[in-house]
Design a protein around this motif. Structure first.
Motif, PDB file in Angstrom:
ATOM      1  N   TRP A 126       0.849  -1.203   0.000  1.00  0.00           N
ATOM      2  CA  TRP A 126       0.000   0.000   0.000  1.00  0.00           C
ATOM      3  C   TRP A 126       0.881   1.249   0.000  1.00  0.00           C
ATOM      4  CZ3 TRP A 126      -5.355  -1.445   0.697  1.00  0.00           C
ATOM      5  CH2 TRP A 126      -6.258  -0.397   0.539  1.00  0.00           C
ATOM      6  N   ASP A 127       1.947   1.228   0.800  1.00  0.00           N
ATOM      7  CA  ASP A 127       2.883   2.357   0.839  1.00  0.00           C
ATOM      8  C   ASP A 127       3.456   2.632  -0.549  1.00  0.00           C
ATOM      9  OD1 ASP A 127       2.597   2.679   3.580  1.00  0.00           O
ATOM     10  OD2 ASP A 127       4.326   1.423   4.067  1.00  0.00           O
ATOM     11  N   LYS A 128       3.844   1.561  -1.223  1.00  0.00           N
ATOM     12  CA  LYS A 128       4.465   1.701  -2.540  1.00  0.00           C
ATOM     13  C   LYS A 128       3.489   2.320  -3.542  1.00  0.00           C
ATOM     14  CE  LYS A 128       6.835  -1.010  -6.110  1.00  0.00           C
ATOM     15  NZ  LYS A 128       7.275  -2.377  -6.513  1.00  0.00           N
ATOM     16  N   ALA A 129       2.235   1.897  -3.501  1.00  0.00           N
ATOM     17  CA  ALA A 129       1.232   2.427  -4.432  1.00  0.00           C
ATOM     18  C   ALA A 129       0.999   3.914  -4.204  1.00  0.00           C
ATOM     19  CB  ALA A 129      -0.080   1.652  -4.282  1.00  0.00           C
ATOM     20  N   VAL A 130       0.891   4.313  -2.938  1.00  0.00           N
ATOM     21  CA  VAL A 130       0.667   5.728  -2.623  1.00  0.00           C
ATOM     22  C   VAL A 130       1.883   6.560  -3.032  1.00  0.00           C
ATOM     23  CG1 VAL A 130       0.293   7.377  -0.754  1.00  0.00           C
ATOM     24  CG2 VAL A 130      -0.998   5.228  -0.800  1.00  0.00           C
ATOM     25  N   ALA A 131       3.083   6.032  -2.791  1.00  0.00           N
ATOM     26  CA  ALA A 131       4.300   6.747  -3.186  1.00  0.00           C
ATOM     27  C   ALA A 131       4.354   6.927  -4.695  1.00  0.00           C
ATOM     28  CB  ALA A 131       5.527   5.991  -2.693  1.00  0.00           C
ATOM     29  N   GLN A 132       3.945   5.894  -5.430  1.00  0.00           N
ATOM     30  CA  GLN A 132       3.912   6.001  -6.880  1.00  0.00           C
ATOM     31  C   GLN A 132       2.920   7.071  -7.315  1.00  0.00           C
ATOM     32  OE1 GLN A 132       5.791   4.792  -9.187  1.00  0.00           O
ATOM     33  NE2 GLN A 132       4.620   5.597 -10.911  1.00  0.00           N
ATOM     34  N   GLY A 133       1.791   7.148  -6.619  1.00  0.00           N
ATOM     35  CA  GLY A 133       0.806   8.181  -6.919  1.00  0.00           C
ATOM     36  C   GLY A 133       1.361   9.575  -6.693  1.00  0.00           C
ATOM     37  N   ARG A 134       2.134   9.732  -5.628  1.00  0.00           N
ATOM     38  CA  ARG A 134       2.731  11.053  -5.348  1.00  0.00           C
ATOM     39  C   ARG A 134       3.757  11.412  -6.426  1.00  0.00           C
ATOM     40  NH1 ARG A 134       0.509  12.462  -0.700  1.00  0.00           N
ATOM     41  NH2 ARG A 134       0.166  10.870   0.889  1.00  0.00           N
ATOM     42  N   ALA A 135       4.488  10.425  -6.907  1.00  0.00           N
ATOM     43  CA  ALA A 135       5.451  10.683  -7.974  1.00  0.00           C
ATOM     44  C   ALA A 135       4.738  11.137  -9.251  1.00  0.00           C
ATOM     45  CB  ALA A 135       6.282   9.427  -8.239  1.00  0.00           C
ATOM     46  N   ILE A 136       3.602  10.496  -9.546  1.00  0.00           N
ATOM     47  CA  ILE A 136       2.815  10.902 -10.720  1.00  0.00           C
ATOM     48  C   ILE A 136       2.315  12.330 -10.549  1.00  0.00           C
ATOM     49  CG2 ILE A 136       0.685  10.476 -12.018  1.00  0.00           C
ATOM     50  CD1 ILE A 136       1.027   7.483 -11.295  1.00  0.00           C
TER      51      ILE A 136
END
Length: 705
Positions: A249-259
């Protein structure tokens, strides 16, 4: 509990109210009675179903009936579907501009949750039957159901809120990640929304797991009810996945912030608020998630970014369909054949577009057979790619290929009704081309030029019929960017102009009327903008400092990346054209000319995977000793934009400031959260500081103060 009827009177008095009639249906296989709610605003599909306060009150009344039926044991299940072609497209946002306080804004969020929440709390299973287009709250009312079916013909399915400056606030941020997982939810809520509101179709929504079953459109409702009956009887069991609620879940949210960082650079709060709620959704506490959605909606509804987003949305949905200043469409002449002068990349892209959209013969010409063959070959190769991706049927692919041909002689244009040139950007060359074409075509054939900056009037000046010449400026890549600047020269007549607008509509382009002024609209604005950044570099500002100066606006790309996309040689040519016309405002960067002379295609290198200053380019530059800070570069660039836009409006280059914004959004991909550019300049105070007045009326695209 929010008084929805009062809210409707106060905020949405012109709401097109959606009704929710309930009918009882006998499920197949003797499964029992089903309460089917149909969402319908009583209009055809051109006015999609939306949810305003009065509509939510109507939904509440329908659910009163369903609750009574469920409590009495009269039904075994309930569901919602839409009118033909439309499921529902979300909240009615027409009243947002007149919401005066945060309390009203908060009530909007709470009202949606209260209404949809009743579907979730029914004592019988509920079904969402996505029969047509579903967006925003339309997707979310389906998420509130226990199960979902979707038609394979659904053309558009999305949660576009972050694109507009909102969050999916009626359950989308909380329910979707728990249904399909955080990674997929981030791709829908953040990735697709910030990718120019990219739409899913029914097949893709099913593949993501948003719907439980994909059904054929021919008998979609009947098949949905059959599937629901099998669920009710226990013949079908739908398994739900429990996702990793820790590191994954952390990884998905971090990817969203990068986008979000890559797309808006922190300039729009909406995607970050959405990610905060998606992050919190891992707890599984739905009510807590809904409360976060309510608070986010309340804050964002009262923000300028949403106003700008809705202003921009209105431009591309309404103004784009009725081009300001265009002649009466009845004057347009039919176009049964198109000629394209040139067979290079741009000309070949145009030939493909004309063949696919107009479905008429298209013939390309060039100076030798090798170039002609290459141009026709490009068109056929692109059609084969579309066929391989199943974007075209074999019959359509063969038909389009047959429409496109090549010739060395302009005699091939003799029976053409519309001829467009896409040759070298040199006035004498274009004048010669038009003279040769005029010698063989009919007196009513429209001659169009794809010039990006040259005078259309001068180009037509040596012709026997200059009234037939129009500017028809496309943006690259032709298949992607919607804008088409239709340029009226001094002698262009209404019939030729109307024909050009008619062709633009058939091409499915956003046509904006521009008068014949140097570089027209987008290129004039971008050249002034880039000119200020390059001037700062010439004065001694480090390239990376100047390049990052505009990041707070959240533009789709930095100035140096834009320069790479345009091409330094083309940028230098346009700047020279504008310098000749307006020497006091448009300079010609000596450093840019050095870069062009050295054959470099960018100030940047991407060898590390991220843009960095090319050391070879840095070595070419000769700079002064007066560096600016990023803030100073930004102030100068914005002041220059405000000045240039005011001059363009005073000159009558376009009809209104709204056309400037429409051009920047559809031709340069400037973000919705800015509203193009003029709303930002207004609310930042730059317009009044530089020009003495705002571009738009007070309150347009900004929060009423």
């Amino acid at each position: 509990m929010t008084d929805l009827k009062q809210l409707a009177r106060d905020v949405f008095p012109d709401e097109l109210v959606t009704r929710f009639p309930v009918r009882l249906v006998d499920l197949p296989y003797g499964a029992g009675k089903f309460a089917l709610i149909t969402m319908d605003n009583g209009q055809d599909h051109t006015k999609p179903t939306t949810f305003g306060p009065a509509g939510l009150a109507e939904l509440g009344a329908a659910l009163d009936q369903v609750e009574q039926l469920a409590a009495s044991g009269a039904i075994v299940a309930a569901g919602v579907t839409g009118k033909p072609f439309i499921f529902a497209v979300g909240a009615d946002l027409k009243g947002v501009g007149v919401i005066r306080n945060r309390e009203q804004a908060l009530a909007i969020g709470q009202a949606g949750h209260a209404a949809f929440g009743r579907l979730r709390s029914l004592p019988v299973p509920t079904f969402g039957f996505y029969n047509g287009a579903a967006m925003g709250g339309g997707v979310e009312i389906g998420l509130a159901c226990t199960y979902r079916t979707i038609s394979s013909a659904v053309p558009a399915f999305s949660l576009p809120e972050c694109f507009l400056g909102l969050v999916p606030g009626w359950g989308g941020c909380t329910l979707l990640p728990n249904l399909i997982g955080p990674e997929k939810a981030v791709s829908v809520v953040i990735g697709n929304a910030l990718d120019q509101n990219k739409q899913l179709n029914g097949v893709k929504a099913y593949e993501l797991g948003i719907a439980d079953v994909l059904l054929d459109p021919a008998d979609f409702l009947a098949e949905s009810l059959r599937w629901a009956a099998r669920v009710v009887t226990g013949e079908v069991t739908v398994e739900r996945t429990d996702f990793d609620r820790g590191e994954g879940w952390d990884k998905a949210v971090a990817q969203g912030r990068a986008i979000a960082d890559a797309k808006v650079h922190g300039a729009s709060p909406a995607p970050y608020r959405a990610l905060d709620i998606i992050d919190a959704a891992r707890s599984g506490d739905v009510e807590a998630g809904f409360a976060l959605e309510d608070e986010a909606l309340a804050d964002l509804i009262m923000g300028d970014e949403l106003r700008s987003g809705l202003y921009a949305f209105d431009l591309v949905q309404k103004r784009a369909k009725r081009p300001a200043g265009a002649p009466d469409r009845s004057l347009a002449r039919p176009v049964t054949k198109v000629g394209v002068v040139g067979a290079g990349l741009m000309a070949s892209q145009l030939a493909l577009l004309f063949a696919r959209r107009l479905e008429v013969p298209v013939v390309l010409t060039d100076i030798d057979q090798e170039r002609v063959d290459k141009g026709v070959g490009y068109v056929r190769d692109e059609i084969d790619k579309l066929l391989a991706r199943k974007r075209l049927s074999p019959d359509a692919a063969n038909r389009y290929k047959a429409l496109v041909s090549g010739s060395l002689s302009k005699e091939a244009f003799a029976d053409a009704d519309f001829v467009i040139e896409a040759v070298f950007e040199e006035m004498s060359v274009k004048q010669q081309v038009f003279a040769e074409v005029e010698a063989v075509v009919s007196a009513e054939c429209v001659l169009a030029t794809n010039t990006s900056s040259l005078s259309v009037t001068e180009m037509a000046s040596k012709l026997a019929h200059p009234e037939r010449v129009v500017g028809f400026h496309f943006f690259n890549p032709v298949a992607v960017l919607p804008l088409l600047e239709v340029v009226r020269a001094e002698q262009t007549d209404d019939a030729s102009l109307a024909t050009a607008f008619g062709v633009a509509k058939q091409l499915r382009k956003t046509a904006v009327l521009a008068q014949d002024a140097p570089a027209f609209v987008v290129n004039r604005i971008l050249t002034r903008f880039l000119g200020e950044v390059l001037a700062a570099v010439d004065e001694g500002t480090p390239i990376d400092v100047a390049d990052k100066a505009l990041e707070p606006l959240g533009l789709p790309m930095s100035p140096m990346v834009l320069l790479e996309l345009v091409g330094p040689a083309i940028a230098a040519h346009v700047s020279e054209t504008l310098h000749t016309a307006f020497p006091d405002r448009f300079g010609v960067s000596a450093n840019l000319e050095r870069v062009v002379s050295a054959g470099k295609r960018s100030f940047l290198t991407w060898e590390s995977g991220a843009p960095e200053v090319d050391p070879e380019v840095a070595a070419l530059l000769e700079v002064g000793s007066s560096p600016l800070t990023s803030e100073q570069v930004r102030e100068r660039a914005l002041a220059a934009l405000a000045q240039e836009i005011r001059l363009m409006l005073d000159e009558g280059v376009v009809q209104a400031a709204q056309d400037i914004d429409l051009c920047m959004i559809t031709g340069a991909a400037w973000p919705f959260h800015l509203g193009g550019i003029t709303p930002y300049l207004d609310r930042a105070g730059v317009s009044e500081k530089v020009t003495g007045k705002r571009f738009l009326d007070p309150g347009v695209a900004s929060v009423p103060r």
